[in-house]
Structure formats: structure tokens, C-alpha cells
Design an enzyme around this catalytic site. Structure first.
Site, mmCIF file in Angstrom:
data_model
loop_
_atom_site.group_PDB
_atom_site.id
_atom_site.type_symbol
_atom_site.label_atom_id
_atom_site.label_comp_id
_atom_site.label_asym_id
_atom_site.label_seq_id
_atom_site.Cartn_x
_atom_site.Cartn_y
_atom_site.Cartn_z
ATOM 1 N N LYS A 82 12.675 -15.455 -6.628
ATOM 2 C CA LYS A 82 13.189 -16.751 -7.075
ATOM 3 C C LYS A 82 14.696 -16.605 -7.319
ATOM 4 C CE LYS A 82 12.231 -20.276 -10.657
ATOM 5 N NZ LYS A 82 11.345 -20.638 -11.778
ATOM 6 N N SER A 157 8.855 -25.084 -11.561
ATOM 7 C CA SER A 157 10.149 -24.959 -10.945
ATOM 8 C C SER A 157 10.231 -23.906 -9.839
ATOM 9 C CB SER A 157 11.184 -24.627 -12.024
ATOM 10 O OG SER A 157 10.938 -23.332 -12.550
ATOM 11 N N SER A 181 5.900 -22.963 -14.660
ATOM 12 C CA SER A 181 6.596 -22.916 -13.372
ATOM 13 C C SER A 181 6.078 -21.921 -12.352
ATOM 14 C CB SER A 181 8.077 -22.656 -13.592
ATOM 15 O OG SER A 181 8.680 -23.855 -13.975
#
Ligand code: GLN
Length: 489
Positions: A82, A157, A181
Site C-alpha cells: 500500500k 482505504s 481498511s
């Protein structure tokens, strides 16, 4: 074997092919880059690629394989990070304009551990700006599309990390989970996502959102892969004072126990109003499956669940407002070109660099922490957080794990919730409490709605019982076929 067959294999299957020398790590990594080239324009999963770095690691793995040296299980199998995790020499932007040109000067601890495990890192996955969001629509770079239906959101997210795994661009990725997330995008994209116990995985080098809630964890297409990856990234780190000084269990072995007699609690509050009928029936079928597997089903209640979203949005925004104070144009990233004084430089830099949702959170958090309101909001929220933790402690005297829908509905249309932040915040009703309680949680595929969109089953366990949680998930997965279906892009 065709490229398509190769990339749709799980990480453990790919690792076996490597060890048997049926494929080289360079071939494996190249095959995934071909896939990325083929689909990434449609999906928007990556902010940047680190191909040179990945191939270099793959070559080292191949060299060791040639010399018959022993290697960590996941060595040579590609992974995406990420874009809020530092990796030296790579762009680390948190999908924000304020960090658009920021190049990491160091490795996060997870990155260091991946490198020790010789896992080729292919790139940095798109996300909601500073991990604030549930749909990935808050990214300042581009939208991420759900591989199962390009008009729908992938969840957020960590939407890029999840979509990349669901689309077979990589078999593994890392996300971060502050209020859901990892679990929410795993659920929306039909894959496995694990949020470990707070303190299990070092947060050093993760761009902080809300430090008392953030945890890094794995995404994969099967439970065993996540167990292996969690083993690789867990452990004490002196650079993170909240990281726990404990041995890392052999998750990948422990998950294979049976679950006969396991007490599975069903959270009644999360199976009532507001849950879409298809999600409800998929969870009921999962409950039946657990009964068939010999588990004992008990009904449990989390009466304070209704306060969790409110509590979270005070605590998370308060911590975020403090954490994000460091982005002022002095040390990191973007600096405005048009300031005549220091104060003006701060203000303009932040006005230009942050997106709307981030600004909203900074304002909310600053307000909650301001003198006069601190006791009414922040202190009160901390007190209720403690009571929520007590609720969990009580529930875990009745059940070994608890289950509920990861989200009350499946992935929604892109654009359908952006103008209604409150409805967006409610998406996390099933996930947020685990972060408030510091306990582990995961999502595992448990069905599809009538439009073919994946449904996720959430499993929660007491602190440090990731083994029991993933064991419950593994047994469910082995008894079902949902994880075998791959999105057709
Ligand atoms: N959707 C939640 C939020 O926007 C959770 C985000 C997260 O877990 N990083 O805060």
C-alpha cells in the site's frame, strides 16, 4: 503452463512451483507485470511500479534456487505494498498531492521483513488519501475500480491492494486497517484480508493516520497465504514502542486444526436491520456451515456497538489532526510557491496539498481536541472506547470467535456515496469496533449477491488469537468454493 494459469495460482501454489523449479521467480514476476500492463489502466490499482527492484530480488531468489539453498516459504512470490508504507528509493505518496513527489529515504519495518524473506515488491498500491475513506474515491491520484464490476468501488482505504490481488496482478499485498481498511476492501473484492491484533505488526515506516488504531496486515486469495504473510511481517520491533514483545506463532500450521467444539458467537446487532437480504442469507448459510463443521453457535450481543462509529470519528480524527501536523511544507513533499510569510506558507501548502476529506478530518479532530471541547468529546470517546473493549472481553468469555457480515452490503456504484460522508462512514459499522478494542479481525469470502458481487464474512477473535481466527476462516474456506472464483476482467 499459460501466464493466466500461473498468475491465478495462490502464493503457496506459486511457491511450490518455484521450489520444484517448474518456473523461475523472474518468470513469475514478469508474468505478473504482464498482467499489470494488461489490466491496470482499467483498474487504477497502482500509483507506481518498482519493477527493477522486483526483478533484482527475483534474480537473487533464482540464484539461490539454482544452488539448492534453503529459502523462506514466500521467497520469489510477488507482492504489492500500500502506498503509505515506506520503501527506500520508491515514491510513497499516501495517494496525496502533498506527498506526490516524496521518495522514501528508508524502509518501513514490514518492507525490511519482506526483503529478508526475499519477496519481490512490484509496486505501491493506490489508496484513499492518508487511508481516510471506505471506497478509494478519496485518492488524489486516480480511482480504483472493482475487478468484479468496473463501475463499482473496490472498498477502501486499501482499495488498490485488494483489487490488485483480486485481479491477479499479484497474489499478495499489504494494506493498513484503522477502522476496516483491510477487511472492507477484502470483502468488496472477494478475497481474504487480515487485521492483526494492535501491536502484532510494527507500524514503523507506515504513514500514520490514527496511531492507536492503525495496523498493517495481509491480503491474499486464500487463508493459508495470509497466515504465511502474517508470519513473515509480525514480531517485536524496537522502533515501534507499541509493538508487542512476543514470539510469532506458526500460523500456517495452527490454522489447519479442526474446529470441532469451537464456540462461534453471532453478533445479533449486526444481523438485524439495515443488512441487505443477500448478505444476511450468505451469513446465515455460513452459520449453518459452521454447525456442519462441528462448531457450537452462540448468540452474543455488543450493546455499545451503536456508539462505535461516533467514538471512532472522534478518536481517529483527533489523532489524525495531530499526526498530519507534520505535513507543513518544511520537511516533506509539496511546498506552495506563493507564500510571503512562514504562516502563509503553512496555510497555502496544506490548502493546496490536502484533499477535502483529509481537511474535513483535520477540522473535526482539531475541534474535538480543542480546549473546552476536549472533555466533552475526546475524553468521553476514550471512556466509551474502554466500555466497548469491556463488551468484547465479556463476549469472549462466551465465544472463542465471533462472526458477522464484514459490511451490511456489497460494493456500491462509484460516485453513489461521495456527497454523503455520513452514509460513507456507516459502511464501517461491522469493522470499526475491532480497532477500538485492539483485537484481530479478518474477512473471508462467503458468497455473491445477485449481481455477482462478492460478500465477506468477518471473523473476530480475542487479542493475539489470530491463530484461532484464521483457523476458523481456513476451515470455512476449505468447506466452501467462494474463494476459488476469480474476477473476470
Ligand atoms: N473507512 C474508515 C475511515 O475512513 C477506515 C479507514 C481505515 O481503516 N484506514 O476512517
Amino acid at each position: 503452463m499459460s501466464n493466466n494459469e500461473l498468475i491465478s495460482k495462490t502464493a503457496i501454489e506459486q511457491s511450490k512451483l518455484l521450489k520444484n523449479r517448474e518456473v523461475s521467480s523472474v518468470e513469475l514476476v514478469e508474468a505478473h507485470f504482464e498482467r499489470i500492463e494488461e489490466v491496470d489502466e482499467k483498474l487504477g490499482t497502482f500509483n507506481s511500479l518498482t519493477k527493477e527492484e522486483a526483478i533484482k530480488t527475483a534474480k537473487e531468489v533464482d540464484e539461490k534456487l539454482k544452488n539448492k539453498e534453503s529459502l523462506p516459504v514466500l521467497a520469489g512470490v510477488p507482492l504489492a505494498l500500500k502506498d503509505n508504507m515506506n520503501m527506500v528509493g520508491s515514491y510513497t505518496t499516501a495517494s496525496s498531492k502533498i506527498l506526490a513527489n516524496f521518495v522514501s529515504p528508508y524502509d518501513a519495518t514490514v518492507t525490511k521483513k519482506l526483503k529478508e524473506n526475499m519477496i519481490p515488491i512490484v509496486g505501491k498500491a493506490n489508496m484513499d488519501e492518508f487511508a481516510m475513506g471506505s471506497s478509494n474515491e478519496n485518492s488524489a491520484t486516480k480511482l480504483v475500480h472493482n475487478p468484479w464490476n468496473l463501475n463499482k468501488v473496490p472498498g477502501g482505504s486499501s482499495g488498490g491492494s485488494a483489487a490488485a490481488v483480486a485481479a491477479c496482478e499479484v497474489p499478495l499485498s499489504l494494506g493498513s486497517d484503522t477502522g476496516g481498511s483491510i477487511r472492507l476492501p477484502a470483502s468488496f473484492c472477494g478475497i481474504v484480508g487480515v487485521k492483526p491484533t494492535y501491536g502484532r505488526v510494527s507500524r514503523y515506516g507506515l504513514i500514520a493516520f490514527a496511531s492507536s488504531l492503525d495496523q498493517i496486515g495481509p491480503f491474499s486469495r486464500c487463508v493459508e497465504d495470509s497466515a504465511l504473510l502474517l508470519e513473515a511481517i509480525s514480531g517485536h520491533d524496537e522502533k515501534d514502542s507499541t509493538s508487542l514483545k512476543l514470539e510469532v506463532p506458526k500460523y500456517s500450521e495452527l490454522i489447519k486444526h479442526d474446529i470441532n467444539g469451537l464456540k462461534v458467537g453471532v453478533i445479533t446487532e449486526l444481523l438485524s436491520d439495515g443488512v441487505s437480504p443477500c448478505v444476511k442469507s450468505a451469513i446465515e448459510a455460513a452459520i449453518q456451515k459452521y454447525k456442519d463443521l462441528g462448531a457450537q453457535i452462540v448468540e452474543v450481543s455488543l450493546p455499545l456497538l451503536k456508539y462505535s462509529i461516533g467514538v471512532y470519528y472522534i478518536i481517529a480524527t483527533a489523532e489524525a489532526s495531530s499526526n498530519l501536523a507534520r505535513f507543513d511544507g518544511v520537511k516533506y513533499g509539496h511546498r506552495t510557491k506563493e507564500a510571503k510569510s512562514l504562516i502563509e506558507m503553512y496555510c497555502k501548502t496544506r490548502a493546496e496539498g490536502f484533499g477535502d476529506e483529509v481537511k474535513r478530518r483535520i477540522m473535526l479532530g482539531t475541534y474535538a481536541l480543542s480546549s473546552g471541547y476536549y472533555d466533552a468529546y475526546y475524553k468521553k470517546a476514550q471512556q466509551v472506547r474502554r466500555l466497548i473493549k469491556n463488551d468484547f472481553d465479556k463476549v469472549f468469555t462466551q465465544a472463542d470467535v465471533i462472526i458477522c457480515p464484514t459490511c451490511p452490503y456489497t460494493a456500491f456504484e462509484i460516485g453513489s456515496k461521495v456527497s454523503d460522508p455520513l452514509s460513507m462512514y456507516l459502511t464501517d459499522i461491522g469493522t470499526i469496533t475491532a480497532n477500538l478494542g485492539g483485537i484481530p479481525g479478518m474477512s473471508v469470502p462467503c458468497g455473491f449477491d445477485k449481481d455477482g458481487m462478492p460478500i465477506g464474512l468477518e471473523i473476530l477473535a480475542p487479542a493475539l488469537k489470530e491463530d484461532v481466527m484464521m483457523c476458523a476462516a481456513y476451515n470455512f474456506e476449505q468447506a466452501t468454493d467462494f474463494h476459488k472464483k476469480i474476477a473476470n476482467i
